[in-house]
Design a protein around this motif. Structure first.
Motif, PDB file in Angstrom:
ATOM      1  N   CYS A   1       0.925  -1.318  -0.167  1.00 49.43           N
ATOM      2  CA  CYS A   1       0.161  -0.007   0.089  1.00 49.43           C
ATOM      3  C   CYS A   1       0.983   1.327  -0.132  1.00 49.43           C
ATOM      4  O   CYS A   1       0.505   2.437  -0.581  1.00 49.43           O
ATOM      5  CB  CYS A   1      -1.087  -0.008   1.136  1.00 49.43           C
ATOM      6  SG  CYS A   1      -2.055  -1.144   1.189  1.00 49.43           S
ATOM      7  N   ARG A   2       2.066   1.202   0.801  1.00 46.81           N
ATOM      8  CA  ARG A   2       2.860   2.532   0.671  1.00 46.81           C
ATOM      9  C   ARG A   2       3.574   2.604  -0.523  1.00 46.81           C
ATOM     10  O   ARG A   2       4.004   3.992  -0.626  1.00 46.81           O
ATOM     11  CB  ARG A   2       3.770   2.276   1.920  1.00 46.81           C
ATOM     12  CG  ARG A   2       3.300   2.623   3.378  1.00 46.81           C
ATOM     13  CD  ARG A   2       4.229   2.449   4.379  1.00 46.81           C
ATOM     14  NE  ARG A   2       3.862   2.604   5.632  1.00 46.81           N
ATOM     15  CZ  ARG A   2       4.584   2.397   6.904  1.00 46.81           C
ATOM     16  NH1 ARG A   2       5.650   1.885   6.902  1.00 46.81           N
ATOM     17  NH2 ARG A   2       3.707   2.693   8.142  1.00 46.81           N
ATOM     18  N   THR A   3       3.887   1.428  -1.084  1.00 50.09           N
ATOM     19  CA  THR A   3       4.594   1.644  -2.447  1.00 50.09           C
ATOM     20  C   THR A   3       3.697   2.233  -3.656  1.00 50.09           C
ATOM     21  O   THR A   3       4.152   2.932  -4.417  1.00 50.09           O
ATOM     22  CB  THR A   3       5.282   0.425  -2.780  1.00 50.09           C
ATOM     23  OG1 THR A   3       5.927  -0.075  -1.774  1.00 50.09           O
ATOM     24  CG2 THR A   3       5.959   0.653  -4.211  1.00 50.09           C
ATOM     25  N   HIS A   4       2.547   1.847  -3.868  1.00 53.15           N
ATOM     26  CA  HIS A   4       1.572   1.934  -4.801  1.00 53.15           C
ATOM     27  C   HIS A   4       0.640   2.965  -4.379  1.00 53.15           C
ATOM     28  O   HIS A   4       0.125   3.811  -5.354  1.00 53.15           O
ATOM     29  CB  HIS A   4       0.838   0.581  -5.325  1.00 53.15           C
ATOM     30  CG  HIS A   4       1.899  -0.427  -5.697  1.00 53.15           C
ATOM     31  ND1 HIS A   4       2.637  -0.323  -7.017  1.00 53.15           N
ATOM     32  CD2 HIS A   4       2.397  -1.557  -5.178  1.00 53.15           C
ATOM     33  CE1 HIS A   4       3.344  -1.449  -7.016  1.00 53.15           C
ATOM     34  NE2 HIS A   4       3.223  -2.006  -6.103  1.00 53.15           N
ATOM     35  N   PHE A   5       0.207   3.175  -3.278  1.00 50.47           N
ATOM     36  CA  PHE A   5      -1.017   4.245  -2.934  1.00 50.47           C
ATOM     37  C   PHE A   5      -0.409   5.149  -1.815  1.00 50.47           C
ATOM     38  O   PHE A   5       0.492   5.773  -1.836  1.00 50.47           O
ATOM     39  CB  PHE A   5      -2.224   3.394  -2.581  1.00 50.47           C
ATOM     40  CG  PHE A   5      -2.507   2.459  -3.821  1.00 50.47           C
ATOM     41  CD1 PHE A   5      -2.967   3.113  -5.039  1.00 50.47           C
ATOM     42  CD2 PHE A   5      -2.501   1.138  -3.626  1.00 50.47           C
ATOM     43  CE1 PHE A   5      -3.344   2.146  -5.987  1.00 50.47           C
ATOM     44  CE2 PHE A   5      -2.623   0.240  -4.694  1.00 50.47           C
ATOM     45  CZ  PHE A   5      -3.010   0.654  -5.713  1.00 50.47           C
ATOM     46  N   THR A   6      -1.070   5.005  -0.834  1.00 56.01           N
ATOM     47  CA  THR A   6      -0.731   5.925   0.530  1.00 56.01           C
ATOM     48  C   THR A   6      -0.616   4.928   1.626  1.00 56.01           C
ATOM     49  O   THR A   6       0.598   5.091   2.247  1.00 56.01           O
ATOM     50  CB  THR A   6      -1.867   6.905   0.718  1.00 56.01           C
ATOM     51  OG1 THR A   6      -2.010   7.712  -0.240  1.00 56.01           O
ATOM     52  CG2 THR A   6      -1.358   7.730   2.163  1.00 56.01           C
ATOM     53  N   GLU A   7      -1.534   4.239   2.145  1.00 58.80           N
ATOM     54  CA  GLU A   7      -1.255   3.521   3.286  1.00 58.80           C
ATOM     55  C   GLU A   7      -2.640   2.198   3.553  1.00 58.80           C
ATOM     56  O   GLU A   7      -3.391   2.392   2.559  1.00 58.80           O
ATOM     57  CB  GLU A   7      -1.558   4.210   4.342  1.00 58.80           C
ATOM     58  CG  GLU A   7      -0.173   4.409   5.269  1.00 58.80           C
ATOM     59  CD  GLU A   7       0.490   3.360   5.886  1.00 58.80           C
ATOM     60  OE1 GLU A   7      -0.167   2.143   5.709  1.00 58.80           O
ATOM     61  OE2 GLU A   7       1.321   3.518   6.386  1.00 58.80           O
ATOM     62  N   LEU A   8      -2.125   1.529   4.186  1.00 58.15           N
ATOM     63  CA  LEU A   8      -3.546   0.554   4.371  1.00 58.15           C
ATOM     64  C   LEU A   8      -4.654   1.201   5.295  1.00 58.15           C
ATOM     65  O   LEU A   8      -4.430   2.350   5.653  1.00 58.15           O
ATOM     66  CB  LEU A   8      -2.658  -0.588   5.497  1.00 58.15           C
ATOM     67  CG  LEU A   8      -2.250  -1.822   4.964  1.00 58.15           C
ATOM     68  CD1 LEU A   8      -1.474  -2.807   6.146  1.00 58.15           C
ATOM     69  CD2 LEU A   8      -3.165  -2.780   4.098  1.00 58.15           C
ATOM     70  N   LEU A   9      -5.861   0.650   5.188  1.00 60.75           N
ATOM     71  CA  LEU A   9      -7.029   1.343   5.717  1.00 60.75           C
ATOM     72  C   LEU A   9      -6.956   1.727   7.085  1.00 60.75           C
ATOM     73  O   LEU A   9      -6.481   1.076   7.896  1.00 60.75           O
ATOM     74  CB  LEU A   9      -8.252   0.264   5.528  1.00 60.75           C
ATOM     75  CG  LEU A   9      -9.654   0.852   6.029  1.00 60.75           C
ATOM     76  CD1 LEU A   9     -10.099   1.763   5.142  1.00 60.75           C
ATOM     77  CD2 LEU A   9     -10.400  -0.248   6.268  1.00 60.75           C
ATOM     78  N   THR A  10      -7.224   2.864   7.273  1.00 55.73           N
ATOM     79  CA  THR A  10      -7.275   3.546   8.684  1.00 55.73           C
ATOM     80  C   THR A  10      -9.053   3.848   9.050  1.00 55.73           C
ATOM     81  O   THR A  10      -9.512   4.350   8.003  1.00 55.73           O
ATOM     82  CB  THR A  10      -6.596   4.759   8.891  1.00 55.73           C
ATOM     83  OG1 THR A  10      -5.353   4.374   8.860  1.00 55.73           O
ATOM     84  CG2 THR A  10      -7.064   5.571  10.205  1.00 55.73           C
ATOM     85  N   MET A  11      -9.482   3.428  10.287  1.00 53.01           N
ATOM     86  CA  MET A  11     -10.823   3.702  10.546  1.00 53.01           C
ATOM     87  C   MET A  11     -10.659   4.649  11.860  1.00 53.01           C
ATOM     88  O   MET A  11      -9.744   4.410  12.312  1.00 53.01           O
ATOM     89  CB  MET A  11     -11.571   2.371  10.938  1.00 53.01           C
ATOM     90  CG  MET A  11     -11.841   1.627   9.549  1.00 53.01           C
ATOM     91  SD  MET A  11     -12.856   0.151   9.946  1.00 53.01           S
ATOM     92  CE  MET A  11     -12.829  -0.685   8.195  1.00 53.01           C
ATOM     93  N   TYR A  12     -11.778   5.380  12.083  1.00 55.48           N
ATOM     94  CA  TYR A  12     -11.479   6.498  13.080  1.00 55.48           C
ATOM     95  C   TYR A  12     -12.256   6.151  14.361  1.00 55.48           C
ATOM     96  O   TYR A  12     -12.068   6.462  15.547  1.00 55.48           O
ATOM     97  CB  TYR A  12     -11.887   7.635  12.635  1.00 55.48           C
ATOM     98  CG  TYR A  12     -10.793   8.398  11.719  1.00 55.48           C
ATOM     99  CD1 TYR A  12      -9.966   9.187  12.061  1.00 55.48           C
ATOM    100  CD2 TYR A  12     -10.747   7.905  10.120  1.00 55.48           C
ATOM    101  CE1 TYR A  12      -9.009   9.737  11.068  1.00 55.48           C
ATOM    102  CE2 TYR A  12      -9.976   8.524   9.514  1.00 55.48           C
ATOM    103  CZ  TYR A  12      -9.283   9.180   9.701  1.00 55.48           C
ATOM    104  OH  TYR A  12      -8.225   9.816   9.021  1.00 55.48           O
ATOM    105  N   ASN A  13     -13.360   5.437  14.316  1.00 52.46           N
ATOM    106  CA  ASN A  13     -14.169   4.806  15.184  1.00 52.46           C
ATOM    107  C   ASN A  13     -15.079   3.668  14.845  1.00 52.46           C
ATOM    108  O   ASN A  13     -15.296   3.469  13.643  1.00 52.46           O
ATOM    109  CB  ASN A  13     -14.857   6.153  15.849  1.00 52.46           C
ATOM    110  CG  ASN A  13     -15.961   6.458  15.036  1.00 52.46           C
ATOM    111  OD1 ASN A  13     -16.838   5.856  14.332  1.00 52.46           O
ATOM    112  ND2 ASN A  13     -16.133   7.752  14.878  1.00 52.46           N
TER     113      ASN A  13
END
Length: 365
Positions: free
Chosen positions: A47-59
């Motif tokens: 994900c860091r190489t091709h896009f931005t990051e792995l999925l983040t959820m906030y709550n």
């Protein structure tokens, strides 16, 4: 436990690369599901190489929604166990510890200084005043007590934008200095106890994982309507759920009227915030929720004083909307500036001369 999550567009997705499916996109962020199975570490690198990051959820309650035809999916998320459960907001190691341990390292707890000058632990969603530090020329720290009431994550964002970070106590001298500051209520400092963190370092106040024996997490969509995050060993293999940021949402912790905010955003970023879809709205809601603010914040909505229609300051027409009451405010009774309510996150017209916090956007290069 109910969680409204990102349920993937599998049949009608647009291909972003030969091996990836574009899940859903908006003005601010896109989500991409890889079609390659791998372990968690490889998924993070991918994900860091091709896009931005792995999925983040906030709550646990509010996340992205989209229709799906998949009966079941298992995909890596960015939530993983930290090497240390106790940490300072600025990344400094916790070597000086004149306080008791937090009740549970797998649930987020944040440190406060009480009115009796003790350090205790509270749930991080509580709104309190907070203390920042400002690192002057050299290595000296200057502590500033801020009388705004915010969650721990919101306080951290405020301190990083206006000063250096939330207050850090590294030795007895700094401890004594902080304890001498009088406050009529407890206040946050930069100490947090939590055994988990998101891969992108995003701040969160909620506990997602109940299984304390595993180190990584995956997203499970198990019946097209319900989904959740579960802990497991990091070997997998699962597909990766990545995101790609097109814009960065910047909450500005200075109060200005709408015209001043507009000028500030164009001078320092790429303009005031534009929201074009449900997925943009949900991301903005999550960002604003974690900021711990109250009232309204200015966004880039304005009404033509001649024709009465609403536009974004980015010159994008308002097609998708989230107006309070379901209808755009109309002249001659309306104000000409738009804001987002921080309780229900609906849009409304507000008096343009009132000074408020506001939201800018910065284009990702």
């Amino acid at each position: 436990m109910e969680m409204i999550v990102l349920l993937l567009l599998l049949c009608a997705g647009v291909r972003s690369q030969e091996s990836d499916t574009l899940v859903i996109g908006g003005h601010i962020r896109q989500f991409i599901r890889s079609n390659i199975k791998m372990n968690w570490s490889d998924a993070q690198t991918y994900c860091r190489t091709h896009f931005t990051e792995l999925l983040t959820m906030y709550n646990q309650k509010d996340n992205y929604t989209a229709p799906t035809s998949a009966p079941s999916l298992e995909l890596w998320t960015g939530l993983h166990r930290r090497n240390s459960s106790l940490w300072w907001s600025n990344g400094d190691p916790v070597d000086f510890t004149p306080w008791s341990n937090a009740p549970n390292t797998d649930v987020p707890y944040c440190a406060t200084v009480t009115t009796n000058n003790n350090i205790t632990w509270e749930t991080c969603t509580l709104r309190l005043p907070f203390m920042c530090y400002h690192k002057d020329i050299g290595s000296s720290y200057r502590y500033i007590l801020i009388p705004e009431w915010m969650s721990w994550c919101g306080a951290r964002s405020y301190c990083r934008q206006r000063h250096t970070d939330l207050a850090v106590i590294r030795n007895q001298s700094q401890y004594d200095e902080v304890m001498q500051i009088k406050s009529i209520s407890p206040f946050w400092i930069g100490l947090k106890s939590n055994g988990w963190e998101w891969s992108d370092g995003e701040c969160f106040d909620y506990s997602f994982v109940t299984d304390t024996s595993r180190n990584c997490t995956y997203f499970l969509n198990y019946n097209q309507k319900n989904s959740d995050i579960f802990a497991r060993d990091c070997d997998g293999p699962f597909e990766a759920l990545c995101y790609k940021d097109l814009m960065t949402v910047e909450i500005i912790y200075q109060k200005m009227d709408w015209e001043e905010a507009l000028q500030y955003c164009f001078d320092n970023h790429h303009g005031m915030l534009t929201i074009t879809s449900l997925h943009d709205q949900m991301l903005v809601k999550q960002k604003l929720s974690s900021a711990g603010l109250a009232g309204h914040v200015w966004v880039g909505l304005r009404q033509s004083r001649i024709f009465g229609f609403w536009m974004w300051t980015s010159d994008v027409p308002v097609k998708w909307h989230n107006w309070e009451g379901g209808m755009a405010p109309e002249m001659p009774l309306s104000y000409n500036c738009g804001a987002v309510d921080l309780k229900g996150f609906k849009w409304s017209d507000q008096n343009c001369l009132v000074k408020r916090y506001f939201v800018c956007e910065r284009r990702k290069l």
